[in-house]
Enzyme design. Structure first.
Site, PDB file in Angstrom:
ATOM      1  N   PRO A   9       0.797  -1.229   0.000  1.00 51.59           N
ATOM      2  CG  PRO A   9      -0.103  -1.030   2.164  1.00 51.59           C
ATOM      3  CD  PRO A   9       0.848  -1.837   1.349  1.00 51.59           C
ATOM      4  N   GLY A  10       1.710   1.449  -0.988  1.00 56.21           N
ATOM      5  CA  GLY A  10       2.399   2.726  -1.195  1.00 56.21           C
ATOM      6  C   GLY A  10       1.493   3.615  -2.045  1.00 56.21           C
TER       7      GLY A  10
ATOM      8  CB  ALA B 144       0.515   7.745  -7.311  1.00 53.29           C
TER       9      ALA B 144
ATOM     10  CE  LYS C 276       8.743   3.916 -15.397  1.00 59.16           C
ATOM     11  NZ  LYS C 276       9.123   3.566 -14.097  1.00 59.16           N
TER      12      LYS C 276
ATOM     13  CG  ASN D 280      13.112   3.921 -13.890  1.00 64.58           C
ATOM     14  OD1 ASN D 280      12.272   3.045 -14.022  1.00 64.58           O
ATOM     15  ND2 ASN D 280      12.766   5.144 -13.588  1.00 64.58           N
TER      16      ASN D 280
ATOM     17  CG  ASN E 229      15.288   6.227 -10.938  1.00 61.23           C
ATOM     18  OD1 ASN E 229      14.966   6.921 -11.894  1.00 61.23           O
ATOM     19  ND2 ASN E 229      14.424   5.486 -10.287  1.00 61.23           N
TER      20      ASN E 229
END
Ligand code: KPL
Length: 297
Positions: free
Chosen positions: A8-9, A124, A180, A184, A188
């Protein structure tokens, strides 16, 4: 039919909030205690998400038609080792992790399960523990990791579309995962080492010196893995993502700042490891990997 969201992040809560419109959703997290969360959509609408929470060892709710896994890459195998033995093998399990390596490890450990992998550009973030912001609409590509998942991929994509996410199937999904991963790998670690938001990266001399050889390394390793990726196009794409997400603090810099372990093993570390397996040199990936590891130690 019900869904289970493991991890649940911010991303997990975002998907859970939309899936909630289609049926019951249960959240599985290491720590329970999150009673409810405010989810704010891009249009400014605020909704309160109240979901049953359970720990990984508890009995699974029934009937389940989708398990969505949004754990950190390094936590995924352990979380699923507790859950999958209790889950009917026919229930699709969609893995949504950064980088590569963790999805393949899960597929090797549970080859009889219906496993799929996804990569998403949905944005998000979580300005407070009980608050999630849908920061930007994106696209979710998904495809099968195990043979039994192939026929279910279109159904899973449709379920996500019904929940309000633009999503499509992709086969082989490894091509999209690599796409992807490569972006990254070019952003990152640099942001963590230089402690800057994505938009500031292109001005940094260290980034400017290393990005061209880094993109060449990534393209060579991708090619050895059977994935078509052009170094110059990747370089351009990295600059475009830096501009599009200029104000973002990358997930790796967020992890580092919060004192959490990073996903470097699954990003530059994964590419360096693939390079070794193919007898290729990947000194820039290796240096970024070691630099981030050192930050953490
Ligand atoms: O995916 C990202 C991340 O932070 O992990 C990027 C594309 C770098 C956006 O911040």
């Amino acid at each position: 039919m019900d869904s289970l969201v493991v991890g649940p992040g911010a991303l997990g809560l975002l998907f859970a909030a939309r899936l909630r419109a289609l049926g019951n959703v249960t959240l599985v997290g290491r720590k329970s205690g999150l009673q409810q969360s405010q989810v704010q959509w891009q249009d400014g609408t605020l909704s309160t998400l109240v979901l049953p929470q359970q720990g990984p060892g508890e009995a699974l709710p029934e009937p389940l038609d989708l398990v969505l896994v949004t754990t950190k890459a390094g936590d995924t195998l352990q979380a699923l080792s507790l859950l999958l033995p209790a889950l009917p093998q026919s229930v699709p399990v969609l893995l949504m992790q950064n980088g590569m390596g963790s999805q393949q490890t899960v597929a090797r450990a549970f080859p009889g399960h219906c496993l799929l992998a996804a990569t998403t550009t949905e944005g998000a973030n979580r300005p407070a523990p009980d608050r999630v912001l849908h920061a930007g609409h994106g696209e979710t590509c998904l495809g099968p990791l195990t043979p039994s998942a192939a026929s279910l991929a279109p159904w899973v994509a449709q379920k996500l579309r019904q929940a309000g996410f633009y999503s499509r199937t992709s086969h082989p999904i490894e091509q999209d995962l690599w796409g992807k991963l490569a972006v990254n790998a070019g952003i990152n670690a640099f942001t963590a080492l230089l402690d800057c938001p994505n938009g500031v990266l292109p001005e940094q001399p260290d980034f400017q010196q290393r990005i061209t050889p880094l993109c060449r390394e990534i393209a060579a390793v991708a090619q050895a893995e059977g994935v078509s990726l052009q170094a110059e196009a990747l370089h351009q794409q990295i600059l475009t993502v830096c501009a599009r997400t200029a104000g973002n603090i990358s997930s790796m810099l967020q992890d580092h700042r919060a004192g959490r372990s990073t996903e470097i093993d699954y990003i530059n570390g994964y590419i360096a490891q693939c390079a070794r397996a193919h007898g290729l040199a990947a000194p820039v990936n290796q240096a970024l990997f070691e630099g981030v590891k050192q930050l953490h130690s």
